[in-house]
Motif scaffolding. Sequence first.
Motif, PDB file in Angstrom:
ATOM      1  N   LEU A  89       0.830  -1.209   0.000  1.00 29.70           N
ATOM      2  CA  LEU A  89       0.000   0.000   0.000  1.00 29.70           C
ATOM      3  C   LEU A  89       0.864   1.259   0.000  1.00 29.70           C
ATOM      4  O   LEU A  89       0.550   2.247  -0.678  1.00 29.70           O
ATOM      5  CB  LEU A  89      -0.933  -0.015   1.211  1.00 29.70           C
ATOM      6  N   ASP A  90       1.944   1.216   0.740  1.00 29.47           N
ATOM      7  CA  ASP A  90       2.853   2.364   0.766  1.00 29.47           C
ATOM      8  C   ASP A  90       3.486   2.571  -0.606  1.00 29.47           C
ATOM      9  O   ASP A  90       3.668   3.715  -1.056  1.00 29.47           O
ATOM     10  CB  ASP A  90       3.937   2.133   1.826  1.00 29.47           C
ATOM     11  N   ALA A  91       3.800   1.463  -1.300  1.00 30.78           N
ATOM     12  CA  ALA A  91       4.369   1.565  -2.644  1.00 30.78           C
ATOM     13  C   ALA A  91       3.380   2.197  -3.622  1.00 30.78           C
ATOM     14  O   ALA A  91       3.782   2.814  -4.615  1.00 30.78           O
ATOM     15  CB  ALA A  91       4.794   0.194  -3.141  1.00 30.78           C
ATOM     16  N   LEU A  92       2.089   2.028  -3.347  1.00 31.70           N
ATOM     17  CA  LEU A  92       1.053   2.637  -4.182  1.00 31.70           C
ATOM     18  C   LEU A  92       0.819   4.103  -3.826  1.00 31.70           C
ATOM     19  O   LEU A  92      -0.013   4.771  -4.451  1.00 31.70           O
ATOM     20  CB  LEU A  92      -0.258   1.864  -4.037  1.00 31.70           C
ATOM     21  N   GLY A  93       1.542   4.588  -2.811  1.00 31.64           N
ATOM     22  CA  GLY A  93       1.397   5.980  -2.409  1.00 31.64           C
ATOM     23  C   GLY A  93       0.294   6.234  -1.415  1.00 31.64           C
ATOM     24  O   GLY A  93      -0.040   7.391  -1.126  1.00 31.64           O
ATOM     25  N   ALA A  94      -0.281   5.177  -0.849  1.00 32.20           N
ATOM     26  CA  ALA A  94      -1.389   5.325   0.096  1.00 32.20           C
ATOM     27  C   ALA A  94      -0.878   5.763   1.466  1.00 32.20           C
ATOM     28  O   ALA A  94       0.171   5.300   1.927  1.00 32.20           O
ATOM     29  CB  ALA A  94      -2.153   4.019   0.225  1.00 32.20           C
ATOM     30  N   THR A  95      -1.616   6.661   2.089  1.00 33.26           N
ATOM     31  CA  THR A  95      -1.320   7.050   3.467  1.00 33.26           C
ATOM     32  C   THR A  95      -2.430   6.623   4.409  1.00 33.26           C
ATOM     33  O   THR A  95      -2.276   6.701   5.626  1.00 33.26           O
ATOM     34  CB  THR A  95      -1.134   8.569   3.574  1.00 33.26           C
TER      35      THR A  95
END
Length: 315
Positions: free
Chosen positions: A269-275
């Motif tokens: 999820l972090d790799a997808l830019g999600a916070t």
Amino acid sequence: MSGTATGPTGEAGDGARRAAGPPDSPDEVRRRLENVGYLVDEGLATACFLALRLHRPVFCEGDAGVGKTSLAGALAGMLGAPLIRLQCYEGIDASQALYDWDFPRQLLHLRAAEAAGVTDVEGLEAELYDRRFLVERPLLQALRIQPSVLLVDEVDRADDEFEAFLLELLSEYSVTVPELGTLRATTPPVVVLTSNRTREVHDALKRRCLYHWFDHPGFARELAIVRSRLPAVSARLAEQVTALVQALRSEELVKPPGVAETIDWAEALDALGATELDAELAVSTLGSVLKYREDTERARSMDLSAVLALRAAGA
């Protein structure tokens, strides 16, 4: 939760190799394991301390992904010792785990001796079984390299004969190579055996070991693991991912996710830019945490938005 890795596993790095001597209490074991990124409770810290003090293996059972294998890497980092891994599988035998002879090199040596006109047959034969032609497998490496940490991974996949051989070796920490004699460890390796319980390991081997069951962690400990392993991930996202994984484990899944999958999901999820996480994004990334079609279908039928709302409300 008994113990879970929050840092990389494998051979200890240069910093770990400068570690101090053996710990003098379970509490020091806990602190030093935490320093290399592995969180433990009192029970596991005590088992590890006794393993070091009494030279007895630690037998770790539990579901996949709960930190059993990573314990060996953490101990290696804590002690500044190399990690030697033996991966068990169906059909493994003593020669594959212990030693073999380097036949191609022996043959080259024989041909070179013949070309040089060597006529001492007995001397040449003795040379063929010199230590330089011995190929050390993990078990022999662990006896020779001191100190070391030996990981016998997924011992439940091996058969009864190999299990009996392993019991004998761990009782004496020595092995006899007919051509070389008995090789014995002056300082026994630290040994970690793991089992996913695909079959029951015999009581004789368990009695030789200090037993510890690895369970899934509670929310607070699992969140601490994720935050420690992935400090760049937003606090909000880490909380939401952990809450969803905890909810998934309460369902009747074919394979409940372990802590390793929690970390994988947060990292994806972090790799997808999600916070932060919503139900739609959770569903689209379920392949990072669930590995069976039946489990993903079950997750899609859940009210994931409600789970996230409860976490947002502090429930």
